[in-house]
Design an enzyme around this catalytic site. Structure first.
Site, PDB file in Angstrom:
ATOM      1  N   ARG A 150       0.835  -1.196   0.000  1.00  0.00           N
ATOM      2  CA  ARG A 150       0.000   0.000   0.000  1.00  0.00           C
ATOM      3  C   ARG A 150       0.870   1.246   0.000  1.00  0.00           C
ATOM      4  O   ARG A 150       2.000   1.236   0.486  1.00  0.00           O
ATOM      5  CB  ARG A 150      -0.934  -0.009   1.209  1.00  0.00           C
ATOM      6  CG  ARG A 150      -0.244  -0.213   2.522  1.00  0.00           C
ATOM      7  CD  ARG A 150      -1.193  -0.577   3.655  1.00  0.00           C
ATOM      8  NE  ARG A 150      -2.116   0.497   3.967  1.00  0.00           N
ATOM      9  CZ  ARG A 150      -2.918   0.500   5.024  1.00  0.00           C
ATOM     10  NH1 ARG A 150      -2.903  -0.532   5.864  1.00  0.00           N
ATOM     11  NH2 ARG A 150      -3.718   1.489   5.265  1.00  0.00           N
ATOM     12  N   TYR A 182      -8.147   5.024  -4.564  1.00  0.00           N
ATOM     13  CA  TYR A 182      -9.060   6.128  -4.277  1.00  0.00           C
ATOM     14  C   TYR A 182      -8.271   7.363  -3.844  1.00  0.00           C
ATOM     15  O   TYR A 182      -7.128   7.273  -3.398  1.00  0.00           O
ATOM     16  CB  TYR A 182     -10.084   5.755  -3.200  1.00  0.00           C
ATOM     17  CG  TYR A 182      -9.520   5.183  -1.931  1.00  0.00           C
ATOM     18  CD1 TYR A 182      -9.235   5.991  -0.833  1.00  0.00           C
ATOM     19  CD2 TYR A 182      -9.277   3.809  -1.814  1.00  0.00           C
ATOM     20  CE1 TYR A 182      -8.729   5.454   0.340  1.00  0.00           C
ATOM     21  CE2 TYR A 182      -8.779   3.271  -0.649  1.00  0.00           C
ATOM     22  CZ  TYR A 182      -8.498   4.094   0.434  1.00  0.00           C
ATOM     23  OH  TYR A 182      -7.994   3.552   1.589  1.00  0.00           O
TER      24      TYR A 182
END
Length: 382
Positions: A150, A182
């Site tokens: 991530r 996002y």
């Protein structure tokens, strides 16, 4: 203080994540005495405005909002009096007595409380206390046979790789690989998870993260079936694998005077973006239960029978909904990795399972109705 407040009633909250902070905020507003114990040495309190806009996918009334997790935590801490927070407090033992709880911390401090709310994360010592006597196989989080890399990068860097694909939050499906992207921080930053299924398993003694070499990280997205843009995103991430764990089975969220909330109760996979929100719902219901318990100037509110009636009502309302959320998030994961038992890799079968009102129960739920239901059940059991 509120009228008829029982000053002998004290709530201990362990853990200053979203669930614990939400509960502390609510108890402070309702004038319920509490102390928040946090293992870390400090938290900060810096506010920020959320980025938002209309969603291009899902329910027409859904309004997309997104913020950096740290920013949210900073805002929440600004509503909690510092004198109600104790840092560097790692809970090591819980003793339930007929009239109180005795909590022991690693630094030797011993504290007493009427009720303990465990919000101490996925490897919760409070969860162990609640479940181990009757359900020992449910204590540990379950590895979901997948992990992710991530990162958060500047929006300009993301747009240079993905172009206008950065505009709206997205799922990317694939065989044994998937991605979630996002915007956060008012749209100035881009958050993404690049996920991989894992056949090797995860050593339960390890932390939920594992540092690997850059080469090993990049090897996870090798092959002709992977779009090169994902490899460019991956190259910007730190080579740290975040294991996916969840609590697929939890038979109770309370035992005696001790309750669970947030990830301690129902750690979830991230594929419905609803895990933290469930912790906030926990805090809403539990804070109303606790406020009702202390609306007395007598010792009656502190009796074990009344407390068990309240926590049993909390459990009966919150556990079915929170467990459904995490089970459904696990099903979404199977669809993202093309491993769903019925849909497989057929997008014509996958998409209907993710549309047609699938999330309405989650996004448009009557949470005040849950509060009313819990209070009614508590009163009937008293």
């Amino acid at each position: 203080m509120a009228r008829n407040m029982n000053s002998d009633f004290q709530v201990a909250i362990v853990g200053a994540g979203i669930g614990g902070l939400a509960l502390a905020m609510a108890l402070h507003k309702k004038c319920v005495p509490f102390t928040l114990y946090e293992d870390a040495k400090e938290f900060s309190a810096v506010g920020d405005q959320a980025w938002y806009g209309k969603s291009a996918w899902g329910h027409p009334d859904f309004e997309r909002k997104s913020a950096h997790r740290k920013t949210l935590l900073d805002i929440m801490t600004s509503f909690i009096p510092r004198q109600n927070v104790k840092f560097n407090k790692r809970l090591v033992n819980i003793e339930q007595l007929p009239s109180k709880l005795v909590l022991t911390f690693a630094d030797g401090e011993v504290a007493e409380a009427s009720i303990l709310a465990g919000a101490d994360g996925i490897k919760s010592i409070v969860r162990e206390h609640v479940l181990k006597p009757q359900f020992p196989d449910q204590v540990a989080p379950v590895y979901a046979d997948a992990y992710c890399y991530r990162a958060v990068i500047p929006m300009a860097d993301a747009e240079a790789i993905l172009g206008d694909l950065t505009d709206v939050a997205k799922f990317y499906f694939g065989h044994k690989r998937c991605a979630v992207t996002y915007r956060i921080s008012e749209g100035k930053e881009f958050n993404y998870l690049l996920c991989v299924t894992d056949e090797q398993g995860w050593d339960p003694k390890k932390a939920v993260t594992e540092k690997v070499s850059h080469e090993a990280m990049m090897a996870d997205f090798e092959g002709p079936g992977v779009d090169d843009r994902f490899r460019k995103l991956l190259a910007k991430a730190n080579p740290i694998r975040w294991g996916f764990f969840h609590h697929l089975k939890t038979s109770t969220y309370y035992r005696g005077r001790v309750a669970l909330l947030g990830d301690s109760a129902h750690a979830s996979l991230p594929f419905q973006a609803a895990g933290a929100a469930q912790g906030v719902e926990d805090a809403l219901v539990l804070s109303n239960i606790l406020a009702e318990l202390v609306k007395s100037s007598t010792q009656e509110a502190n009796t074990e029978a009344n407390i068990v009636a309240g926590l049993s009502a909390y459990d009966s309302v919150r556990r079915p909904r929170a467990q459904k959320q995490l089970q459904q998030a696990a099903e979404v994961a199977r669809m993202l990795f093309f491993q769903h038992e019925e849909a497989g890799d057929d997008m014509s079968k996958i998409l209907p399972r993710l549309q047609q009102g699938r999330f309405d129960w989650l996004w448009f739920h009557d949470v005040q109705g849950d509060v009313d239901k819990a209070l009614s059940r508590m009163q009937k059991r008293e």
